[in-house]
Design a protein around this motif. Sequence first.
Motif, PDB file in Angstrom:
ATOM      1  N   ASN A   8       5.017 -17.707   8.720  1.00 15.50           N
ATOM      2  CA  ASN A   8       3.735 -17.912   8.041  1.00 15.50           C
ATOM      3  C   ASN A   8       2.929 -16.629   7.890  1.00 15.50           C
ATOM      4  OD1 ASN A   8       4.173 -20.786   7.901  1.00 15.50           O
ATOM      5  ND2 ASN A   8       3.563 -20.900  10.059  1.00 15.50           N
ATOM      6  N   LYS A   9       3.598 -15.485   8.025  1.00 15.63           N
ATOM      7  CA  LYS A   9       2.947 -14.197   7.798  1.00 15.63           C
ATOM      8  C   LYS A   9       3.507 -13.576   6.516  1.00 15.63           C
ATOM      9  CE  LYS A   9       0.554 -14.158  11.625  1.00 15.63           C
ATOM     10  NZ  LYS A   9      -0.946 -14.241  11.615  1.00 15.63           N
ATOM     11  N   ARG A  10       2.691 -12.763   5.901  1.00 13.38           N
ATOM     12  CA  ARG A  10       3.084 -12.112   4.651  1.00 13.38           C
ATOM     13  C   ARG A  10       3.051 -10.608   4.860  1.00 13.38           C
ATOM     14  NH1 ARG A  10      -0.108 -14.822   2.418  1.00 13.38           N
ATOM     15  NH2 ARG A  10       1.269 -16.583   1.973  1.00 13.38           N
ATOM     16  N   ALA A  11       4.174  -9.946   4.591  1.00 17.72           N
ATOM     17  CA  ALA A  11       4.299  -8.512   4.848  1.00 17.72           C
ATOM     18  C   ALA A  11       4.548  -7.748   3.552  1.00 17.72           C
ATOM     19  CB  ALA A  11       5.435  -8.243   5.833  1.00 17.72           C
ATOM     20  N   MET A  12       3.702  -6.776   3.264  1.00 18.17           N
ATOM     21  CA  MET A  12       3.892  -5.910   2.111  1.00 18.17           C
ATOM     22  C   MET A  12       4.522  -4.599   2.574  1.00 18.17           C
ATOM     23  SD  MET A  12       1.107  -4.073  -0.423  1.00 18.17           S
ATOM     24  CE  MET A  12       0.330  -5.597  -0.951  1.00 18.17           C
ATOM     25  N   ARG A  81      -3.907 -13.070  -5.092  1.00 18.01           N
ATOM     26  CA  ARG A  81      -4.153 -14.250  -5.929  1.00 18.01           C
ATOM     27  C   ARG A  81      -2.872 -15.050  -6.158  1.00 18.01           C
ATOM     28  NH1 ARG A  81      -5.687 -11.769 -10.091  1.00 18.01           N
ATOM     29  NH2 ARG A  81      -3.874 -12.053 -11.436  1.00 18.01           N
ATOM     30  N   GLU A  82      -1.770 -14.341  -6.425  1.00 16.27           N
ATOM     31  CA  GLU A  82      -0.517 -15.019  -6.786  1.00 16.27           C
ATOM     32  C   GLU A  82       0.327 -15.417  -5.572  1.00 16.27           C
ATOM     33  OE1 GLU A  82       0.243 -12.833 -11.122  1.00 16.27           O
ATOM     34  OE2 GLU A  82       1.499 -12.314  -9.395  1.00 16.27           O
ATOM     35  N   VAL A  83       0.326 -14.584  -4.551  1.00  8.97           N
ATOM     36  CA  VAL A  83       1.201 -14.807  -3.398  1.00  8.97           C
ATOM     37  C   VAL A  83       0.406 -15.266  -2.178  1.00  8.97           C
ATOM     38  CG1 VAL A  83       2.960 -13.788  -1.916  1.00  8.97           C
ATOM     39  CG2 VAL A  83       2.751 -13.025  -4.287  1.00  8.97           C
ATOM     40  N   GLY A  84      -0.705 -14.585  -1.922  1.00 12.02           N
ATOM     41  CA  GLY A  84      -1.530 -14.933  -0.773  1.00 12.02           C
ATOM     42  C   GLY A  84      -1.987 -13.695  -0.035  1.00 12.02           C
ATOM     43  N   PRO A  85      -2.807 -13.869   0.998  1.00 19.05           N
ATOM     44  CA  PRO A  85      -3.332 -12.738   1.763  1.00 19.05           C
ATOM     45  C   PRO A  85      -2.221 -11.922   2.422  1.00 19.05           C
ATOM     46  CG  PRO A  85      -4.534 -14.753   2.273  1.00 19.05           C
ATOM     47  CD  PRO A  85      -3.342 -15.160   1.478  1.00 19.05           C
ATOM     48  N   VAL A  86      -2.422 -10.624   2.487  1.00 19.94           N
ATOM     49  CA  VAL A  86      -1.460  -9.732   3.142  1.00 19.94           C
ATOM     50  C   VAL A  86      -1.828  -9.621   4.617  1.00 19.94           C
ATOM     51  CG1 VAL A  86      -0.516  -7.396   3.227  1.00 19.94           C
ATOM     52  CG2 VAL A  86      -1.043  -8.455   1.016  1.00 19.94           C
ATOM     53  N   ASP A  87      -0.928 -10.072   5.484  1.00 26.99           N
ATOM     54  CA  ASP A  87      -1.164 -10.024   6.930  1.00 26.99           C
ATOM     55  C   ASP A  87      -0.664  -8.726   7.547  1.00 26.99           C
ATOM     56  OD1 ASP A  87      -2.042 -12.904   7.208  1.00 26.99           O
ATOM     57  OD2 ASP A  87      -0.017 -13.217   6.430  1.00 26.99           O
ATOM     58  N   ILE A  88       0.378  -8.153   6.926  1.00 26.92           N
ATOM     59  CA  ILE A  88       1.049  -6.960   7.462  1.00 26.92           C
ATOM     60  C   ILE A  88       1.262  -5.983   6.312  1.00 26.92           C
ATOM     61  CG2 ILE A  88       3.147  -6.078   8.573  1.00 26.92           C
ATOM     62  CD1 ILE A  88       3.493  -9.228   9.368  1.00 26.92           C
ATOM     63  N   VAL A 127      -6.095  -3.198   1.417  1.00 27.08           N
ATOM     64  CA  VAL A 127      -5.602  -4.375   2.144  1.00 27.08           C
ATOM     65  C   VAL A 127      -6.513  -4.721   3.312  1.00 27.08           C
ATOM     66  CG1 VAL A 127      -3.681  -5.251   3.535  1.00 27.08           C
ATOM     67  CG2 VAL A 127      -3.215  -4.037   1.402  1.00 27.08           C
ATOM     68  N   ALA A 128      -7.116  -3.715   3.922  1.00 30.10           N
ATOM     69  CA  ALA A 128      -7.966  -3.957   5.094  1.00 30.10           C
ATOM     70  C   ALA A 128      -9.206  -4.781   4.763  1.00 30.10           C
ATOM     71  CB  ALA A 128      -8.381  -2.634   5.728  1.00 30.10           C
ATOM     72  N   ARG A 134     -10.784 -11.788   7.508  1.00 28.85           N
ATOM     73  CA  ARG A 134     -10.028 -12.768   8.297  1.00 28.85           C
ATOM     74  C   ARG A 134     -10.005 -12.423   9.783  1.00 28.85           C
ATOM     75  NH1 ARG A 134      -6.892 -11.698   3.840  1.00 28.85           N
ATOM     76  NH2 ARG A 134      -5.407 -10.419   5.033  1.00 28.85           N
ATOM     77  N   LYS A 135     -10.507 -11.233  10.132  1.00 33.84           N
ATOM     78  CA  LYS A 135     -10.508 -10.758  11.520  1.00 33.84           C
ATOM     79  C   LYS A 135      -9.100 -10.705  12.110  1.00 33.84           C
ATOM     80  CE  LYS A 135     -15.016 -10.302  12.089  1.00 33.84           C
ATOM     81  NZ  LYS A 135     -15.434 -10.573  10.704  1.00 33.84           N
ATOM     82  N   ALA A 136      -8.150 -10.223  11.307  1.00 31.81           N
ATOM     83  CA  ALA A 136      -6.768 -10.093  11.783  1.00 31.81           C
ATOM     84  C   ALA A 136      -5.965  -9.263  10.787  1.00 31.81           C
ATOM     85  CB  ALA A 136      -6.113 -11.461  11.954  1.00 31.81           C
ATOM     86  N   GLY A 137      -5.069  -8.429  11.313  1.00 33.68           N
ATOM     87  CA  GLY A 137      -4.204  -7.669  10.426  1.00 33.68           C
ATOM     88  C   GLY A 137      -3.410  -6.614  11.167  1.00 33.68           C
ATOM     89  N   LYS A 138      -2.285  -6.243  10.583  1.00 31.57           N
ATOM     90  CA  LYS A 138      -1.409  -5.207  11.132  1.00 31.57           C
ATOM     91  C   LYS A 138      -1.097  -4.199  10.023  1.00 31.57           C
ATOM     92  CE  LYS A 138      -0.445  -7.437  15.116  1.00 31.57           C
ATOM     93  NZ  LYS A 138      -0.585  -6.896  16.480  1.00 31.57           N
ATOM     94  N   ILE A 139      -1.355  -2.937  10.300  1.00 29.19           N
ATOM     95  CA  ILE A 139      -1.004  -1.866   9.372  1.00 29.19           C
ATOM     96  C   ILE A 139      -0.077  -0.904  10.095  1.00 29.19           C
ATOM     97  CG2 ILE A 139      -1.869   0.075   8.013  1.00 29.19           C
ATOM     98  CD1 ILE A 139      -4.464  -1.514   7.620  1.00 29.19           C
ATOM     99  N   ILE A 140       1.059  -0.619   9.468  1.00 28.79           N
ATOM    100  CA  ILE A 140       2.080   0.242  10.080  1.00 28.79           C
ATOM    101  C   ILE A 140       2.368   1.398   9.128  1.00 28.79           C
ATOM    102  CG2 ILE A 140       4.415   0.353  11.019  1.00 28.79           C
ATOM    103  CD1 ILE A 140       4.192  -2.766  11.341  1.00 28.79           C
ATOM    104  N   ASN A 141       2.030   2.595   9.545  1.00 25.74           N
ATOM    105  CA  ASN A 141       2.266   3.788   8.734  1.00 25.74           C
ATOM    106  C   ASN A 141       3.585   4.440   9.150  1.00 25.74           C
ATOM    107  OD1 ASN A 141      -0.178   3.628   7.291  1.00 25.74           O
ATOM    108  ND2 ASN A 141      -1.280   4.564   8.997  1.00 25.74           N
ATOM    109  N   ILE A 142       4.394   4.779   8.179  1.00 32.14           N
ATOM    110  CA  ILE A 142       5.677   5.415   8.492  1.00 32.14           C
ATOM    111  C   ILE A 142       5.475   6.924   8.541  1.00 32.14           C
ATOM    112  CG2 ILE A 142       8.103   5.635   7.912  1.00 32.14           C
ATOM    113  CD1 ILE A 142       7.038   2.799   8.779  1.00 32.14           C
TER     114      ILE A 142
END
Length: 261
Positions: A8-12, A81-88, A127-128, A134-142
């Motif tokens: 149930n998480k969405r990752a970009m 809008r089309e897919v949903g909120p980005v969680d990751i 994205v932030a 939503r008071k939640a999120g994960k951002i991962i920088n390579i």
Amino acid sequence: MDLFSLANKRAMVTGGTHGLGMAMAEGLGEAGAELVITSTTPSKLESALKHYTSKGYKTSGYIFDVTDEKAAAENVEKIEREVGPVDILVNNAGIIKRELALDMAVEDFRRVIDVDLVGPFIMSRLVAKGMVERKAGKIINICSMMSELGRNNVSAYAAAKGGLKMLTRNLATEWAKYNIQVNGIGPGYFATSQTAPIRVDGNPFNEFIINRTPTGRWGDPEDLAGTVVFLASRASDFVNGQIVYVDGGILATIGKPANEK
């Protein structure tokens, strides 16, 4: 192991059409995340989407340049809008220009900085906004080992990746109060199609990497999957502003003499 579940998480994943980006996206998909893949090349995106779909991952794709703030903003809005909120968000898109500093054109230096450092800033900022609400999120920088080390002919890349390390720490500091964790992954030397020409027996650089790496081998792209899942999941909720180096131990050692076994 619900702690590591991404159901149930969405990752970009920006630039997740091949190589290490694809390996990390597969790890996220295996953990249950819905994937959103970005690219600047339609043919590569189409091929990647077929690959992800064949593995059973729910995946969608979008074409835009992460350095184009207007296009990025329009596409992030469209995705939500089309897919949903980005969680990751995995800021993976990047380029490298191998050229000695004395020979490098300023415009080439700026382009590397733009893609590898400004792009992650643009995407993280966009994205932030939803993550803050939503008071939640994960951002991962390579990031890269070049976030820590210098090397011949990659001054622009090292400058960008060093900057990305500090951007990671600063965004983590600013957004922690919103329950957003911002961390980085620093891959070592990995066996990909791009490194195939230099991974042949007898190539001096191949021998150098094997001897320089305590593990004694090049990394397999799948070696990144566990780290990205950890940083994307609830298991890392109190981990913030960190760069996890997945390098077989290179940064842990000064190396060994050439004649030492």
